[in-house]
Design a protein around this motif. Structure first.
Motif, short mmCIF file in Angstrom:
data_model
loop_
_atom_site.label_atom_id
_atom_site.label_comp_id
_atom_site.label_asym_id
_atom_site.label_seq_id
_atom_site.Cartn_x
_atom_site.Cartn_y
_atom_site.Cartn_z
N VAL A 107 0.83 -1.20 0.00
CA VAL A 107 0.00 0.00 0.00
C VAL A 107 0.87 1.25 0.00
O VAL A 107 0.60 2.22 -0.72
CB VAL A 107 -0.95 0.00 1.22
CG1 VAL A 107 -1.68 1.34 1.34
CG2 VAL A 107 -1.96 -1.14 1.11
N LEU A 110 2.30 1.92 -3.45
CA LEU A 110 1.28 2.49 -4.33
C LEU A 110 1.04 3.96 -4.01
O LEU A 110 0.92 4.80 -4.91
CB LEU A 110 -0.03 1.72 -4.19
CG LEU A 110 -0.09 0.32 -4.79
CD1 LEU A 110 -1.40 -0.37 -4.39
CD2 LEU A 110 0.03 0.37 -6.31
N ALA A 111 0.98 4.28 -2.71
CA ALA A 111 0.73 5.67 -2.30
C ALA A 111 1.85 6.59 -2.76
O ALA A 111 1.61 7.67 -3.31
CB ALA A 111 0.56 5.74 -0.79
N THR A 114 1.81 6.95 -6.78
CA THR A 114 0.73 7.78 -7.31
C THR A 114 0.85 9.22 -6.84
O THR A 114 0.51 10.15 -7.58
CB THR A 114 -0.65 7.22 -6.92
OG1 THR A 114 -0.73 7.08 -5.49
CG2 THR A 114 -0.89 5.85 -7.56
N LEU A 128 -7.94 -5.06 -1.50
CA LEU A 128 -7.20 -3.81 -1.30
C LEU A 128 -8.14 -2.70 -0.86
O LEU A 128 -9.15 -2.43 -1.50
CB LEU A 128 -6.49 -3.40 -2.59
CG LEU A 128 -5.86 -2.00 -2.59
CD1 LEU A 128 -4.72 -1.92 -1.59
CD2 LEU A 128 -5.35 -1.65 -3.99
N VAL A 130 -8.64 0.99 -0.83
CA VAL A 130 -8.09 2.18 -1.48
C VAL A 130 -8.05 3.36 -0.52
O VAL A 130 -7.27 4.30 -0.71
CB VAL A 130 -8.88 2.54 -2.75
CG1 VAL A 130 -8.71 1.44 -3.79
CG2 VAL A 130 -10.35 2.77 -2.45
N VAL A 133 -4.64 3.76 0.78
CA VAL A 133 -3.73 4.41 -0.17
C VAL A 133 -3.88 5.92 -0.06
O VAL A 133 -2.89 6.66 -0.03
CB VAL A 133 -4.02 3.94 -1.61
CG1 VAL A 133 -3.11 4.66 -2.60
CG2 VAL A 133 -3.83 2.43 -1.73
N GLY A 138 -1.65 8.95 -1.31
CA GLY A 138 -1.74 8.54 -2.70
C GLY A 138 -2.85 9.23 -3.46
O GLY A 138 -3.81 9.74 -2.87
N LEU A 140 -5.86 8.72 -5.97
CA LEU A 140 -6.70 7.65 -6.49
C LEU A 140 -7.00 7.82 -7.98
O LEU A 140 -7.34 6.85 -8.64
CB LEU A 140 -8.01 7.59 -5.70
CG LEU A 140 -7.87 7.26 -4.20
CD1 LEU A 140 -9.23 7.01 -3.58
CD2 LEU A 140 -6.95 6.07 -3.98
N LEU A 143 -4.72 5.63 -9.90
CA LEU A 143 -4.73 4.22 -9.52
C LEU A 143 -5.87 3.50 -10.19
O LEU A 143 -7.02 3.96 -10.16
CB LEU A 143 -4.85 4.09 -8.00
CG LEU A 143 -4.88 2.68 -7.43
CD1 LEU A 143 -3.56 1.95 -7.73
CD2 LEU A 143 -5.14 2.72 -5.93
#
Length: 250
Positions: A107, A110-111, A114, A128, A130, A133, A138, A140, A143
């Motif tokens: 996570v 990803l954060a 992005t 997951l 979101v 994130v 992050g 979205l 993503l």
């Protein structure tokens, strides 16, 4: 595939229909649907790819150490305390990296990616959250989710690599045969993208393993979780193993 808040449903679609749908959704993401390797030719920040200079008419002057430190390395941004573990401080572009252990580490990757503007997709991870994130900073809108890629996740990944910077396979996606993994690794290199896979994936060049070590904000049976500390270990074919602690806000 779509933006995180509305995952795509590929069930009932044939292979050609899946490819068409994925490419249509890619074009709707921020920045359009150009391949990652093409978009990377214009530096856009610390995680951008620096293109090689065109043939100079004279030998280039030596780069001073201070200037060399400022040259961006091809790759995707990671959390600050994880960066010293990786070549150039980023997830290296064109390579396959295995991520195991803590889901918080996935996570967090990803954060960070992005937040830096990288366009990412998660394949085969319906659990997951979101919101986690977003809580780590992050974006979205950068993503995309494919919670159910069908019987051949690798085929879906091949399409996504043509237009995204990073594709992460969920922990439930099984490793493929070594021959298939080599083909996919070739697609990763050609696209200049990053592929994050699970433990046991054939041919992964780097491995990031996360393990929770401490929780902040909790007292003796009371309190509110304020942070999660994760020990991250990075190892690879040509680099010694290194470890760092990363603290994620709760």
């Amino acid at each position: 595939m779509v933006v995180a808040t509305s995952p795509v449903d590929l069930s009932g679609l044939g292979r050609e229909e899946r490819v068409t749908e994925l490419r249509r959704r890619l074009a709707a993401m921020p920045g359009g649907g150009a391949p990652a390797a093409v978009r990377a030719q214009a530096p856009a920040g610390p995680a951008s790819v620096v293109s090689a200079p065109s043939a100079p008419s004279a030998p280039a002057a030596p780069v001073a150490p201070a200037e060399a430190a400022e040259i961006a390395v091809p790759g995707v941004a990671v959390p600050g305390s994880v960066a010293p573990l990786l070549p150039g401080g980023v997830l290296p572009a064109g390579r396959v990296t295995a991520v195991s252990g803590s889901a918080t580490l996935r996570v967090g990757l990803l954060a960070a990616a992005t937040a830096a503007g990288a366009r990412c997709a998660v394949v085969g991870w319906p659990e997951l959250g979101v919101a986690a994130v977003a809580e780590l900073g992050g974006r979205l809108d950068c993503l995309a989710l494919v919670p159910d890629p069908g019987p051949d996740p690798a085929a879906v990944v091949s399409v996504l690599l043509d237009g995204l910077d990073l594709v992460l396979l969920g922990p439930g996606v099984a490793p493929v045969a070594p021959s298939r993994a080599r083909v996919l690794a070739g697609r990763v290199r050609a696209a200049g993208a990053v592929l994050l896979v699970g433990a046991g994936w054939p041919g992964a060049e780097l491995t990031l393993a996360g393990r929770h070590c401490r929780y902040g904000g909790l007292g003796a049976g009371a309190g509110r979780l304020a942070s999660v500390s994760t020990v991250v270990r990075c190892s690879g074919r040509a680099a010694p193993a290194r470890t760092a602690e990363w603290v994620a806000a709760g």
